[in-house]
Design a protein around this motif. Structure first.
Motif, PDB file in Angstrom:
ATOM      1  N   PRO A  86       0.827  -1.213   0.000  1.00  0.00           N
ATOM      2  CA  PRO A  86       0.000   0.000   0.000  1.00  0.00           C
ATOM      3  C   PRO A  86       0.860   1.262   0.000  1.00  0.00           C
ATOM      4  CG  PRO A  86       0.090  -0.934   2.194  1.00  0.00           C
ATOM      5  CD  PRO A  86       0.801  -1.915   1.302  1.00  0.00           C
ATOM      6  N   ASP A  93       2.605  -3.205   4.674  1.00  0.00           N
ATOM      7  CA  ASP A  93       1.492  -3.279   5.607  1.00  0.00           C
ATOM      8  C   ASP A  93       2.068  -3.128   7.018  1.00  0.00           C
ATOM      9  OD1 ASP A  93      -1.142  -4.455   4.100  1.00  0.00           O
ATOM     10  OD2 ASP A  93       0.690  -5.199   3.167  1.00  0.00           O
ATOM     11  N   HIS A 132      -2.841  -1.398   5.783  1.00  0.00           N
ATOM     12  CA  HIS A 132      -3.003  -2.849   5.888  1.00  0.00           C
ATOM     13  C   HIS A 132      -4.180  -3.227   5.002  1.00  0.00           C
ATOM     14  CE1 HIS A 132      -3.674  -6.859   7.641  1.00  0.00           C
ATOM     15  NE2 HIS A 132      -2.449  -6.757   8.138  1.00  0.00           N
ATOM     16  N   PHE A 133      -4.155  -4.463   4.516  1.00  0.00           N
ATOM     17  CA  PHE A 133      -5.251  -4.882   3.634  1.00  0.00           C
ATOM     18  C   PHE A 133      -6.542  -5.145   4.392  1.00  0.00           C
ATOM     19  CE2 PHE A 133      -2.539  -8.560   4.518  1.00  0.00           C
ATOM     20  CZ  PHE A 133      -3.446  -9.494   5.012  1.00  0.00           C
ATOM     21  N   PRO A 162     -11.916  -6.355   4.482  1.00  0.00           N
ATOM     22  CA  PRO A 162     -11.042  -5.635   3.540  1.00  0.00           C
ATOM     23  C   PRO A 162     -11.043  -4.130   3.780  1.00  0.00           C
ATOM     24  CG  PRO A 162     -12.329  -7.298   2.388  1.00  0.00           C
ATOM     25  CD  PRO A 162     -12.862  -7.246   3.789  1.00  0.00           C
ATOM     26  N   THR A 164     -11.034  -0.912   2.368  1.00  0.00           N
ATOM     27  CA  THR A 164     -11.317  -0.262   1.082  1.00  0.00           C
ATOM     28  C   THR A 164     -11.774   1.189   1.243  1.00  0.00           C
ATOM     29  OG1 THR A 164     -13.588  -1.125   1.145  1.00  0.00           O
ATOM     30  CG2 THR A 164     -11.933  -2.455   0.002  1.00  0.00           C
ATOM     31  N   ASP A 171      -4.699   1.895  -3.359  1.00  0.00           N
ATOM     32  CA  ASP A 171      -4.634   1.083  -2.140  1.00  0.00           C
ATOM     33  C   ASP A 171      -5.929   0.306  -1.943  1.00  0.00           C
ATOM     34  OD1 ASP A 171      -2.116   1.975  -1.649  1.00  0.00           O
ATOM     35  OD2 ASP A 171      -2.575   3.025   0.226  1.00  0.00           O
ATOM     36  N   ARG A 174      -5.844  -2.638  -4.307  1.00  0.00           N
ATOM     37  CA  ARG A 174      -4.839  -3.607  -3.853  1.00  0.00           C
ATOM     38  C   ARG A 174      -5.315  -4.328  -2.600  1.00  0.00           C
ATOM     39  NH1 ARG A 174      -1.828  -4.146   1.166  1.00  0.00           N
ATOM     40  NH2 ARG A 174      -0.034  -5.465   0.676  1.00  0.00           N
ATOM     41  N   ASN A 175      -5.860  -3.579  -1.640  1.00  0.00           N
ATOM     42  CA  ASN A 175      -6.309  -4.187  -0.391  1.00  0.00           C
ATOM     43  C   ASN A 175      -7.430  -5.186  -0.618  1.00  0.00           C
ATOM     44  OD1 ASN A 175      -4.451  -2.632   0.982  1.00  0.00           O
ATOM     45  ND2 ASN A 175      -5.939  -1.088   1.635  1.00  0.00           N
ATOM     46  N   THR A 176      -8.325  -4.868  -1.546  1.00  0.00           N
ATOM     47  CA  THR A 176      -9.413  -5.794  -1.864  1.00  0.00           C
ATOM     48  C   THR A 176      -8.864  -7.114  -2.375  1.00  0.00           C
ATOM     49  OG1 THR A 176     -10.937  -3.986  -2.391  1.00  0.00           O
ATOM     50  CG2 THR A 176     -11.448  -6.154  -3.302  1.00  0.00           C
ATOM     51  N   VAL A 178      -5.757  -8.440  -2.033  1.00  0.00           N
ATOM     52  CA  VAL A 178      -4.981  -9.174  -1.033  1.00  0.00           C
ATOM     53  C   VAL A 178      -5.898  -9.760   0.036  1.00  0.00           C
ATOM     54  CG1 VAL A 178      -3.180  -8.995   0.727  1.00  0.00           C
ATOM     55  CG2 VAL A 178      -2.925  -7.778  -1.432  1.00  0.00           C
ATOM     56  N   ALA A 179      -6.881  -8.976   0.473  1.00  0.00           N
ATOM     57  CA  ALA A 179      -7.799  -9.459   1.498  1.00  0.00           C
ATOM     58  C   ALA A 179      -8.611 -10.645   1.001  1.00  0.00           C
ATOM     59  CB  ALA A 179      -8.734  -8.330   1.940  1.00  0.00           C
TER      60      ALA A 179
END
Length: 205
Positions: A86, A93, A132-133, A162, A164, A171, A174-176, A178-179
């Motif tokens: 992120p 993270d 963080h995710f 997640p 979001t 971010d 990306r977080n969505t 990875v989560a």
């Protein structure tokens, strides 16, 4: 101790994992317990314990300076996951050591040490965005316990949703992704391997 280390599950995904070994003598079990909890408090070796596809963890203080010691309350873990990180966390993270607790019960010959980590914004930066995710409701709790000659390493993930809602669209995307992988079970593979690593006899550190 568990009520403080393990938050109630309110929303999102939760995970419970346990790995145990039984030793021949109490002395061996005490040594295994000490070895396991020191590894739990030493995130710099977690990648070695978990395997090549796992994340890299680095212990830092409140100013994001890397530290070569065991973790303490208020410290941070910088996490380098495979793939892009992120922007909010400068590519990493972040989680904070929110709580460390220990407990001993001589009557049943039991001792335990627990650590609670929480997703957080990066240390030393002027932002409230969680790097963080998962959202900052998410916690990861570890407990190392010895009961007689049995030593158990446990992991508890709580309220994993997640992340979001950051100020950066990249971010959020990306977080969505990875989560979703973590929720699908990829994180459980890493945590299971890490728990086994806590309990291994020697890793050459």
């Amino acid at each position: 101790m568990e009520n403080e280390i393990i938050p109630p599950e309110i929303k999102g995904k939760n995970t419970n994992l346990d790995k145990s070994i039984v030793l021949d003598t109490k002395d061996e079990a005490v040594n295994a317990f000490k070895r396991a909890y020191k590894r739990m408090l030493n995130p710099g070796i977690w990648h070695k314990l978990s395997g090549a596809i796992s994340a890299q963890f680095t212990l830092t203080g409140e100013d994001a300076t890397e530290e070569e010691r065991l973790a303490q309350e208020g410290d941070y873990f910088k996490i380098d996951l495979p793939g892009p990180g992120p922007a909010t966390g400068d590519g990493y993270d972040w989680v904070r050591v929110e709580l460390l607790k220990d407990h001993t019960d001589h009557e049943i010959d039991e001792e335990s040490i627990g650590m609670k980590l929480r997703a957080c914004s990066p240390p030393g930066k002027d932002t409230d965005d969680t790097a963080h995710f998962f959202k900052d409701d998410a916690t990861s709790s570890f407990i190392i316990r010895r009961t007689g000659t049995k030593v158990t390493a446990s992991y508890f993930g709580r309220n994993e949703i997640p992340n979001t809602d950051t100020n950066k669209a990249t971010d959020n995307i990306r977080n969505t992704m990875v989560a979703m992988g973590a929720i699908a079970g990829l994180s459980e593979l890493q945590w299971s391997a890490l728990l086994e690593g806590f309990l291994e006899e020697e890793i050459g550190e």
